[in-house]
Write a protein that holds these residues in place. Structure first.
Motif, PDB file in Angstrom:
ATOM      1  N   GLY A  98       0.847  -1.187   0.000  1.00 40.72           N
ATOM      2  CA  GLY A  98       0.000   0.000   0.000  1.00 40.72           C
ATOM      3  C   GLY A  98       0.880   1.235   0.000  1.00 40.72           C
ATOM      4  N   SER A  99       0.407   2.308   0.568  1.00 38.01           N
ATOM      5  CA  SER A  99       1.161   3.553   0.562  1.00 38.01           C
ATOM      6  C   SER A  99       2.285   3.487   1.591  1.00 38.01           C
ATOM      7  N   VAL A 100       3.493   3.897   1.167  1.00 40.22           N
ATOM      8  CA  VAL A 100       4.626   3.869   2.106  1.00 40.22           C
ATOM      9  C   VAL A 100       5.253   5.246   2.175  1.00 40.22           C
ATOM     10  N   ASP A 126      -1.631  14.503  -4.767  1.00 39.78           N
ATOM     11  CA  ASP A 126      -2.444  13.297  -4.908  1.00 39.78           C
ATOM     12  C   ASP A 126      -1.976  12.511  -6.110  1.00 39.78           C
ATOM     13  N   ALA A 127      -1.756  11.245  -5.892  1.00 37.30           N
ATOM     14  CA  ALA A 127      -1.408  10.365  -7.016  1.00 37.30           C
ATOM     15  C   ALA A 127      -1.531   8.934  -6.542  1.00 37.30           C
ATOM     16  N   GLU A 128      -1.461   8.025  -7.482  1.00 35.39           N
ATOM     17  CA  GLU A 128      -1.446   6.599  -7.146  1.00 35.39           C
ATOM     18  C   GLU A 128      -0.263   6.313  -6.234  1.00 35.39           C
ATOM     19  N   PRO A 129      -0.323   5.282  -5.382  1.00 33.10           N
ATOM     20  CA  PRO A 129       0.818   4.962  -4.518  1.00 33.10           C
ATOM     21  C   PRO A 129       2.150   4.778  -5.266  1.00 33.10           C
ATOM     22  N   PRO A 130       2.195   4.099  -6.429  1.00 33.02           N
ATOM     23  CA  PRO A 130       3.503   3.959  -7.082  1.00 33.02           C
ATOM     24  C   PRO A 130       4.089   5.301  -7.485  1.00 33.02           C
ATOM     25  N   VAL A 131       3.283   6.193  -7.996  1.00 35.12           N
ATOM     26  CA  VAL A 131       3.779   7.496  -8.426  1.00 35.12           C
ATOM     27  C   VAL A 131       4.261   8.294  -7.220  1.00 35.12           C
ATOM     28  N   GLN A 132       3.493   8.185  -6.131  1.00 30.77           N
ATOM     29  CA  GLN A 132       3.926   8.888  -4.916  1.00 30.77           C
ATOM     30  C   GLN A 132       5.259   8.369  -4.425  1.00 30.77           C
TER      31      GLN A 132
END
Lengths: 451, 523
Positions: free
Chosen positions: B25-27, B44-50
């Motif tokens: 998930g988000s890390v 705001d962005a998808e977890p991979p982009v973040q």
């Protein structure tokens, strides 16, 4: 250029190991019928397998080679041999009295240079409309390539670096090939670099994630390129693989200085040989990177000899941190001993960090550090440490720590080299009025005194 | 950096990235300090982009702040080289060339530099120190140490790989733990400095040494050989292995006062009876009666005498050869009052010519008898295939330098004319010392003639000797002469012979330049 050549310098000019070896075999004055020199040129005649002796001539200002032998290697073994004799025993050459076959050649060279310059000035501008159309087509292709790579990269992080590490070569090559198709060859290199990081041993996770992050930054920057300052736009475009037309560059004023060749490395990329030459301007204190490409054993367009010096005008590629340049004009060698005016480690690192803040995609930074002594660290590696105890790590692949320590004797050195953010590859060393260059040979690093 | 700071967060992020955002998930990292402002703007962005955005910030931050030098040890600076100056640039370039492709000239360069009182350039010290500690190279520690100066000694002291250069390795330690070849090298080195200490090492472990090793160990005692070694060598004669006995006998035969020589001399006296007779012209002539020795008994076998046929001799004749080779030549002269030439003349008329002359050629070399060597070499001139190359070289070694060159020249000139079984290369290859100019010229002339007239049979060994050995010992003033004057048009001139001449001329040219630069000899 300094009149003094070292063997290592000469052997670096050889197109391959075979030519270097064959050249060494001819590096005896007794094998030559004639040996002559002027300040500008060297020449000699040597009996080959043909009826007439081969006539070998070298224009020392670059150096440029010409030989009447049928070899396709460039420079051929005769050229290497002749220059090696000049390095080993300059006294073997008779000064002055250049024969016609030497003076004619030198004259033709001068004429050709002038003609080329004239032609470049005359060349009519390309059809602006067709050019704009081509550019738009390319922009479109690149745009789609960047979008595809962004998705691929996000997917990579979604699946995890561990899963990517286990992928076959095909996995990386596929996407790299698609970037080449999208006319974004720079992105193909970034992808391959990512694959290299995946198999780079201990600490690979951090290296690979950092590379992925930088690549992502590049892709996002391209998506909003119009919002960036002009210089940084140029960097983004260069990273992605847009070429910069030489004519545009040459139209600029450029920077005139006395340039010293502080380092040179040649790497193979597929069938190409890529040569990086680092210059340092004495008055401006600026560094410049000259990139040259050659296929197979073809010569590079311009020859640079590490440790040599020339007066000339360089034109930098547009960038937020201009480094890459081309040589617009180049005139006779100036001589003189150089110190590198290098700052301490903290200041050198600040310069790098400052540059990175302006242009975050710098791969190799020309680092000059001064007041440093080579020391061994706990891990068996080498560090260059200054009086404050601050240091930079030497690239262990260079393996020249003991040679640097021998030159230093515990006294401070000034070292120039390529800094990749973690390790330094030394290329030049100055201390107590002496200048050394570090060459990479098959047998490891070789340090030679050049001044 | 404090725990939980940007660096720790960066490591945590990398660890998470290995597993992937699908599983985790988000890390997103939460850090204070400098990067927090940027991290707050990830949006705001998808977890991979973040994750990639966070990696761009923290990865760069961690890389930019990398500091080194913490664990590095500071060395004491090198002491100044007040007495010994760095050699000239030209001499330094010659050393580069030697290290690169003429390593066999390293010893000569070092000796010249030492004579001139200069040292190698700083940047070449590591390569030179490597050469000094390398096994099997031709430069000794002492030679290298003499040309590295204070700077080189200082450097050697810092690198464990070079430390043995200064102090030398502890021979007792190497003897105890080293490989066989290392042990032999350590023993030879110790015998060169302190023969008794070397013998003590051997005696200490003799009973535990393997049968294969014992013979090679005994052979090492040839260095520093002296009367004090006799007792030990006598015990080695009782060894079960023939190779050990032979090696010990060979060394004992070189000791003038040894019991071994007394025993051999007695045996020789029993076989050979010399008498003076007057012929019809009333000239005194030496005459010889030979009584062949009895079968080899235990005592003879102990002294290394083998019972077998050899070199066209029957068993008894070969036994006689071995006895003569061990017997005292001085005693022979005393017994009869004759000169070596007279013995040689007498022997050549004997039925046991080969046995006697063969034995004496060995004895002369073992006993360093110059007068006998001269007489035997003179005989070799008349009978070209009398001795093997090795014997000739051994005999030549008994002569002083000038006489040796003169004798060999005669021999070589003669040998070529006779196209005997001797090899030119074999004799030249055995002369491992600098040649005088006159001798060098004569050899060069001889070689150049030889290559024009030699039989078509390709002599590879001779060519190798010319390129590698002759080039090393020939006087370097001949560098130009050696490049020319070869019979290149001859039918016997092979394709590779140009290369041989090139190698010879190149080596001589480099040596001439070295001598000019380092000894001031214009050569």
């Amino acid at each position: 250029m300094s009149a003094q050549w070292s063997r290592a310098q000469v052997l670096e000019l050889a197109p391959d190991a075979g030519s270097a070896k064959a050249g060494q075999g001819l590096a005896r004055a007794a094998a030559w019928r004639t040996l002559g020199c002027t300040d500008q040129a060297l020449w000699g005649e040597i009996q080959g397998s043909g009826k007439n002796p081969y006539q070998v001539r070298i224009d020392l200002s670059e150096p440029a080679f010409k030989c009447s032998c049928p070899s396709r290697k460039f420079p051929c073994k005769h050229g290497i041999g002749l220059l090696l004799i000049f390095a080993d025993q300059p006294g073997a050459f008779t000064a002055g009295g250049a024969p016609d076959w030497v003076t004619d050649w030198l004259e033709r060279r001068t004429q050709r240079t002038e003609q080329r310059a004239a032609k470049a000035a005359e060349r009519p501008p390309a059809d602006p409309e067709a050019r704009a159309k081509r550019a738009a087509q390319r922009a479109d292709k690149v745009h789609r390539g960047v979008e595809e790579l962004a998705l691929w990269l996000a997917d990579l992080v979604r699946q995890g670096l561990g899963a990517a590490q286990a992928q076959p070569v095909r996995y990386w090559e596929n996407i790299a090939a698609r970037m080449v198709d999208a006319q974004a060859p720079g992105l193909a290199r970034w992808v391959r670099n990512l694959a290299d990081n995946a198999s780079s041993g201990e600490g690979w996770q951090e290296r690979m994630l950092a590379a992925a992050g930088r690549l992502h930054l590049l892709l996002e920057a391209y998506a909003r390129i119009d919002a960036l300052p002009a210089a940084l736009q140029a960097d983004v475009r260069t990273c992605i693989g847009w070429p910069t037309p030489k004519e545009e560059l040459l139209a600029q004023a450029g920077v005139t200085d006395a340039w010293t060749v502080l380092g040179q490395r040649i790497e193979r990329e597929e069938k190409l040989r890529v040569q990086r030459t680092w210059l340092w301007g004495e008055a401006t204190g600026r560094e410049a990177l000259i990139l040259q490409f050659a296929a197979g054993a073809q010569p590079f367009e311009m020859a640079f000899v590490p440790g040599a010096r020339f007066e000339g005008r360089l034109v930098y590629f547009p960038s937020a941190q201009p480094l890459r340049a081309i040589v617009a004009t180049r005139t006779d060698a100036a001589s003189g001993v150089v110190g590198l005016r290098a700052p301490g480690v903290a200041a050198a690192r600040d310069a790098y960090v400052g540059a990175l803040a302006e242009q975050p995609w710098i791969e190799r930074w020309p680092l000059r550090v001064g007041g440093v002594v080579p020391r061994r660290d706990d891990a068996g590696g080498w560090q260059l440490v200054d009086a404050e105890g601050d240091g930079v790590a030497l690239d262990e692949r260079t393996a020249c720590g003991w040679q640097l320590l021998a030159i230093s004797g515990g006294a401070p050195l000034e070292v120039f080299g390529e800094w990749d953010g973690a390790r330094l590859q030394p290329m030049s060393v100055a201390t107590e009025g002496r200048l050394f260059t570090v060459a990479q040979t098959d047998a490891g690093a070789q340090i030679a005194r050049v001044a | 950096m404090a725990a939980g700071g940007p660096l720790a967060e960066w490591q945590r992020l990398a660890a998470g990235a290995v597993l992937g955002t699908e599983r985790l998930g988000s890390v997103l990292p939460a850090v204070g300090g400098a990067p927090s402002a940027l991290l707050g703007k990830l949006g705001d962005a998808e977890p991979p982009v973040q994750m990639l955005r966070a990696a761009a910030v923290l990865g760069m931050y961690a890389g930019a702040g990398r500091r080194g030098g913490r664990s590095a040890v500071a060395d004491e600076p090198a002491p100044a080289d007040a007495e010994i100056a760095e050699c000239s640039c030209q001499a330094g370039r010659q050393l580069v060339q030697i290290l690169d492709e003429y390593r066999f000239l390293l010893g000569e360069w070092c000796a010249l530099a030492r004579g001139r009182g200069v040292r190698a350039p700083d940047e070449l010290l590591p390569a030179l120190l490597d050469a000094g500690v390398a096994k099997g190279t031709e430069v000794t520690r002492e030679v290298v140490l003499a040309v590295v100066g204070q700077r080189g000694r200082w450097l050697a002291g810092l690198n464990p790989a070079w430390r043995s250069l200064e102090a030398g390795e502890d021979p007792a330690e190497v003897w105890r733990t080293g490989l066989h070849a290392e042990r032999l090298a350590a023993l030879e080195a110790l015998r060169g400095r302190d023969p008794a200490a070397g013998r003590a090492l051997v005696e200490g472990t003799w009973a535990q040494e393997g049968p294969e090793e014992r013979a090679t160990i005994v052979a090492c005692l040839r260095i520093g050989l002296g009367p004090a070694d006799e007792v030990f060598l006598e015990t080695a004669l009782d060894d079960k292995r023939k190779a050990v006995r032979t090696a010990a006998a060979d060394l004992l035969a070189q000791l003038p006062e040894a019991q071994f020589r007394v025993r051999m001399t007695e045996r020789a006296r029993a076989c050979l009876r010399w008498t003076w007779r007057k012929n019809l012209l009333r000239e005194r002539r030496l005459e010889l009666d030979v009584t062949l020795p009895d079968a080899v008994d235990k005592a003879m076998a102990r002294d290394g005498i083998e019972a077998r046929k050899n070199q066209g001799m029957g068993e008894k004749a070969y036994t006689l050869t071995q006895i003569v080779a061990g017997a005292s030549l001085a005693a022979l002269a005393e017994d009869t009052g004759a000169k070596p030439e007279q013995f040689v003349r007498c022997a050549r008329d004997s039925d046991f010519k080969e046995a006697l002359l063969g034995g004496w050629s060995v004895a002369a070399a073992r006993q360093g008898a110059g007068d006998w060597a001269a007489a035997l070499l003179k005989y070799a001139l008349e009978v070209p295939d009398a001795f093997e190359d090795e014997r000739l070289a051994g005999l030549a070694a008994c002569l002083d330098e000038r006489a040796r060159e003169a004798e060999l020249l005669k021999l070589l000139a003669h040998k070529r004319a006779d196209a005997s079984g001797l090899t030119l290369g074999g004799v030249l290859g055995a002369l491992r010392h600098p040649w005088s100019e006159a001798f060098s010229r004569a050899v060069l002339k001889l070689l150049q003639r030889h290559f024009g007239t030699a039989p078509a049979q390709y002599d590879h060994a001779l060519r190798k000797t010319v390129a590698q050995e002759v080039s090393r010992y020939m006087a370097p003033v001949l560098a130009d002469d050696a490049a020319n004057g070869w019979p290149r048009e001859s039918a016997n001139w092979h394709k590779g012979d140009d290369e041989m001449v090139n190698a010879l001329a190149a080596t001589l040219a480099l040596r001439r330049a070295m001598h000019k630069e380092l000894s001031g000899d214009p050569g």
